[in-house]
Design a protein around this motif. Structure first.
Motif, PDB file in Angstrom:
ATOM      1  N   LEU A 106       0.945  -1.123  -0.017  1.00  0.00           N
ATOM      2  CA  LEU A 106      -0.179   0.166  -0.031  1.00  0.00           C
ATOM      3  C   LEU A 106       0.831   1.326  -0.055  1.00  0.00           C
ATOM      4  CD1 LEU A 106      -2.733   1.171   0.177  1.00  0.00           C
ATOM      5  CD2 LEU A 106      -2.487   1.182   2.658  1.00  0.00           C
ATOM      6  N   TYR A 107       1.877   1.141   0.817  1.00  0.00           N
ATOM      7  CA  TYR A 107       2.925   2.344   0.976  1.00  0.00           C
ATOM      8  C   TYR A 107       3.429   2.620  -0.590  1.00  0.00           C
ATOM      9  CZ  TYR A 107       6.976   5.038   1.888  1.00  0.00           C
ATOM     10  OH  TYR A 107       7.796   6.136   2.111  1.00  0.00           O
ATOM     11  N   ASN A 108       3.850   1.664  -1.537  1.00  0.00           N
ATOM     12  CA  ASN A 108       4.326   2.101  -2.585  1.00  0.00           C
ATOM     13  C   ASN A 108       3.360   2.427  -3.717  1.00  0.00           C
ATOM     14  OD1 ASN A 108       7.078   1.202  -2.172  1.00  0.00           O
ATOM     15  ND2 ASN A 108       6.713  -0.901  -2.660  1.00  0.00           N
ATOM     16  N   TYR A 109       2.018   2.013  -3.535  1.00  0.00           N
ATOM     17  CA  TYR A 109       0.985   2.348  -4.423  1.00  0.00           C
ATOM     18  C   TYR A 109       0.789   3.785  -4.270  1.00  0.00           C
ATOM     19  CZ  TYR A 109      -1.092  -1.934  -6.378  1.00  0.00           C
ATOM     20  OH  TYR A 109      -1.243  -3.115  -7.018  1.00  0.00           O
ATOM     21  N   LEU A 110       0.575   4.194  -2.842  1.00  0.00           N
ATOM     22  CA  LEU A 110       0.215   5.787  -2.528  1.00  0.00           C
ATOM     23  C   LEU A 110       1.583   6.531  -3.105  1.00  0.00           C
ATOM     24  CD1 LEU A 110      -1.066   5.162   1.160  1.00  0.00           C
ATOM     25  CD2 LEU A 110      -2.491   5.562  -1.125  1.00  0.00           C
ATOM     26  N   ASN A 111       2.654   6.091  -2.818  1.00  0.00           N
ATOM     27  CA  ASN A 111       3.731   6.884  -3.294  1.00  0.00           C
ATOM     28  C   ASN A 111       3.995   7.053  -4.640  1.00  0.00           C
ATOM     29  OD1 ASN A 111       5.939   8.465  -2.276  1.00  0.00           O
ATOM     30  ND2 ASN A 111       7.397   6.696  -1.907  1.00  0.00           N
ATOM     31  N   GLN A 112       3.598   6.004  -5.261  1.00  0.00           N
ATOM     32  CA  GLN A 112       3.816   6.331  -6.865  1.00  0.00           C
ATOM     33  C   GLN A 112       2.776   7.115  -7.237  1.00  0.00           C
ATOM     34  OE1 GLN A 112       3.601   1.946  -8.187  1.00  0.00           O
ATOM     35  NE2 GLN A 112       5.478   1.507  -7.293  1.00  0.00           N
ATOM     36  N   PHE A 113       1.363   7.076  -6.955  1.00  0.00           N
ATOM     37  CA  PHE A 113       0.308   7.802  -7.097  1.00  0.00           C
ATOM     38  C   PHE A 113       0.514   9.253  -6.775  1.00  0.00           C
ATOM     39  CE2 PHE A 113      -3.823   9.270  -7.497  1.00  0.00           C
ATOM     40  CZ  PHE A 113      -4.345   9.137  -8.995  1.00  0.00           C
ATOM     41  N   LEU A 159       1.013   3.664  21.517  1.00  0.00           N
ATOM     42  CA  LEU A 159       0.423   2.376  20.937  1.00  0.00           C
ATOM     43  C   LEU A 159       1.543   1.818  19.904  1.00  0.00           C
ATOM     44  CD1 LEU A 159      -3.309   3.588  20.270  1.00  0.00           C
ATOM     45  CD2 LEU A 159      -2.093   2.301  22.337  1.00  0.00           C
ATOM     46  N   LYS A 160       2.182   2.856  19.183  1.00  0.00           N
ATOM     47  CA  LYS A 160       3.226   2.262  18.234  1.00  0.00           C
ATOM     48  C   LYS A 160       3.965   3.525  17.602  1.00  0.00           C
ATOM     49  CE  LYS A 160      -0.503   2.591  14.515  1.00  0.00           C
ATOM     50  NZ  LYS A 160      -1.208   1.699  13.705  1.00  0.00           N
ATOM     51  N   ILE A 161       5.022   2.916  17.191  1.00  0.00           N
ATOM     52  CA  ILE A 161       5.969   3.804  16.537  1.00  0.00           C
ATOM     53  C   ILE A 161       6.271   3.524  15.113  1.00  0.00           C
ATOM     54  CG2 ILE A 161       8.427   4.842  16.593  1.00  0.00           C
ATOM     55  CD1 ILE A 161       8.693   4.053  19.379  1.00  0.00           C
ATOM     56  N   LEU A 162       6.110   4.293  14.271  1.00  0.00           N
ATOM     57  CA  LEU A 162       6.208   4.422  12.818  1.00  0.00           C
ATOM     58  C   LEU A 162       7.318   5.146  11.940  1.00  0.00           C
ATOM     59  CD1 LEU A 162       2.327   4.905  11.748  1.00  0.00           C
ATOM     60  CD2 LEU A 162       3.442   2.579  12.370  1.00  0.00           C
ATOM     61  N   ASN A 163       7.898   4.350  11.282  1.00  0.00           N
ATOM     62  CA  ASN A 163       9.241   4.883  10.908  1.00  0.00           C
ATOM     63  C   ASN A 163       8.991   5.217   9.251  1.00  0.00           C
ATOM     64  OD1 ASN A 163       9.551   2.319   9.938  1.00  0.00           O
ATOM     65  ND2 ASN A 163      11.367   1.891  11.219  1.00  0.00           N
ATOM     66  N   SER A 164      10.064   5.306   8.342  1.00  0.00           N
ATOM     67  CA  SER A 164       9.978   5.369   6.920  1.00  0.00           C
ATOM     68  C   SER A 164       9.495   4.131   6.081  1.00  0.00           C
ATOM     69  CB  SER A 164      11.721   5.899   6.493  1.00  0.00           C
ATOM     70  OG  SER A 164      12.319   5.010   6.772  1.00  0.00           O
ATOM     71  N   SER A 165       8.820   4.492   5.073  1.00  0.00           N
ATOM     72  CA  SER A 165       8.176   3.605   4.478  1.00  0.00           C
ATOM     73  C   SER A 165       6.836   2.779   5.212  1.00  0.00           C
ATOM     74  CB  SER A 165       9.003   2.207   4.192  1.00  0.00           C
ATOM     75  OG  SER A 165      10.333   2.743   3.634  1.00  0.00           O
ATOM     76  N   GLU A 166       6.295   4.029   5.883  1.00  0.00           N
ATOM     77  CA  GLU A 166       5.176   3.414   6.515  1.00  0.00           C
ATOM     78  C   GLU A 166       4.084   4.600   6.273  1.00  0.00           C
ATOM     79  OE1 GLU A 166       5.335   0.492   9.964  1.00  0.00           O
ATOM     80  OE2 GLU A 166       6.992   1.794  10.302  1.00  0.00           O
ATOM     81  N   ILE A 167       3.012   4.225   6.702  1.00  0.00           N
ATOM     82  CA  ILE A 167       1.738   5.036   6.364  1.00  0.00           C
ATOM     83  C   ILE A 167       0.781   5.406   7.748  1.00  0.00           C
ATOM     84  CG2 ILE A 167       1.395   4.876   4.034  1.00  0.00           C
ATOM     85  CD1 ILE A 167      -1.074   3.182   4.587  1.00  0.00           C
ATOM     86  N   ILE A 168       0.404   6.534   7.853  1.00  0.00           N
ATOM     87  CA  ILE A 168      -0.503   6.862   8.956  1.00  0.00           C
ATOM     88  C   ILE A 168      -1.946   7.033   8.710  1.00  0.00           C
ATOM     89  CG2 ILE A 168      -0.715   8.594  10.851  1.00  0.00           C
ATOM     90  CD1 ILE A 168       2.087   9.523  10.375  1.00  0.00           C
ATOM     91  N   VAL A 169      -2.632   6.036   9.023  1.00  0.00           N
ATOM     92  CA  VAL A 169      -4.280   5.970   8.942  1.00  0.00           C
ATOM     93  C   VAL A 169      -4.574   5.603  10.028  1.00  0.00           C
ATOM     94  CG1 VAL A 169      -6.102   5.287   7.247  1.00  0.00           C
ATOM     95  CG2 VAL A 169      -3.808   5.377   6.368  1.00  0.00           C
ATOM     96  N   GLU A 170      -5.364   6.533  10.853  1.00  0.00           N
ATOM     97  CA  GLU A 170      -5.675   6.332  12.175  1.00  0.00           C
ATOM     98  C   GLU A 170      -6.995   7.154  12.483  1.00  0.00           C
ATOM     99  OE1 GLU A 170      -4.055   4.613  14.347  1.00  0.00           O
ATOM    100  OE2 GLU A 170      -2.306   4.720  13.158  1.00  0.00           O
ATOM    101  N   TYR A 171      -8.039   6.256  11.478  1.00  0.00           N
ATOM    102  CA  TYR A 171      -9.598   6.905  11.809  1.00  0.00           C
ATOM    103  C   TYR A 171     -10.302   5.678  10.962  1.00  0.00           C
ATOM    104  CZ  TYR A 171      -9.474   8.077   6.635  1.00  0.00           C
ATOM    105  OH  TYR A 171      -9.472   7.944   5.323  1.00  0.00           O
ATOM    106  N   GLN A 172     -11.550   5.668  11.215  1.00  0.00           N
ATOM    107  CA  GLN A 172     -12.376   4.872  10.494  1.00  0.00           C
ATOM    108  C   GLN A 172     -12.939   5.306   9.111  1.00  0.00           C
ATOM    109  OE1 GLN A 172     -15.991   4.581  12.708  1.00  0.00           O
ATOM    110  NE2 GLN A 172     -16.919   2.736  11.528  1.00  0.00           N
TER     111      GLN A 172
END
Length: 231
Positions: free
Chosen positions: A8-15, A63-76
């Motif tokens: 998903l990260y690559n899809y979003l980054n490419q688009f 709750l968690k730690i995100l780094n490079s090559s990750e996405i932040i989606v924290e909602y419904q």
């Protein structure tokens, strides 16, 4: 056409990579607060971001730690007027790509390959959350600390002659926030591990010298790194 195994990260980054400007965020900056109306999802290009919340009594939980090559989606997803369930704060200087929620959801809805990637990402996130709950419920505070150290090794570990260096600066308080314990309890447990030669601590970075000990103590299931991580 993109292949099914694309993340998903690559899809979003490419688009969206060439369509949106890169935002530079300084360490300590709050990216969004819990209960804010959702405006964006974020792609992390560089740096580390903590996702968590602050209890009414003022105690902070990570709750968690995100780094490079990750996405932040924290909602419904796909819910009108959604609000963020947690807050996000930069732990280090970061570079982020902000994508408008409406554009993100429209892209996902219209691209079946992106939708498949989203389902895969959500499934993995669900398993990670379940495993973290299991570790805390079955092993208590001390076992929860051991579990977090194992996850840190998987997410940020660098093999060295002394053991696995966790290449992420963490204070004892931040580690307590990750394990939902108090700093005093965490300090005692860490001292015990240092005295036994299981870990060392220098310049806010831990080195795990005997990972096998931590795994035995929590009855580790030896999950894949994509499941047993801090993200």
């Amino acid at each position: 056409m993109q292949e099914n195994n694309e993340s998903l990260y690559n899809y979003l980054n490419q688009f969206f990579g060439d369509r949106e400007p890169v935002q530079k965020i300084r360490a300590g900056t709050v990216i969004f607060h819990e209960r804010d109306l959702v405006e964006n999802i974020y792609i992390i290009l560089k740096g580390s971001v903590a996702i968590g919340r602050v209890h009414l009594r003022g105690k902070e939980f990570i709750l968690k730690i995100l780094n490079s090559s990750e996405i932040i989606v924290e909602y419904q997803l796909f819910k009108p007027s959604s609000r963020y369930h947690y807050s996000a704060k930069a732990l280090s200087d970061c570079e982020l790509l902000a994508i408008k929620r409406e554009q993100f959801e429209e892209f996902i809805s219209n691209d079946p390959y992106a939708m498949t990637a989203l389902v895969s990402w959500l499934s993995t996130s669900y398993l990670k959350a379940q495993m973290k709950c299991q570790d805390l419920i079955m092993n208590g505070k001390k076992g929860g600390l051991y579990s977090i150290l194992i996850r840190l090794c998987n997410s940020y570990g660098i093999p060295t002659d002394d053991g696995i260096l966790i290449d992420l600066p963490l204070t004892h308080q931040e580690l307590a926030n990750l394990t939902y314990g108090t700093r005093e309890v965490i300090q005692r447990s860490l001292k015990d591990l240092r005295d036994k030669g299981i870990i060392s601590y220098d310049q806010q970075k831990f080195t795990v010298k005997k990972l096998s000990y931590l795994r035995e103590e929590v009855d580790c299931q030896h999950c894949a790194h994509e499941i047993c991580g801090l993200n």
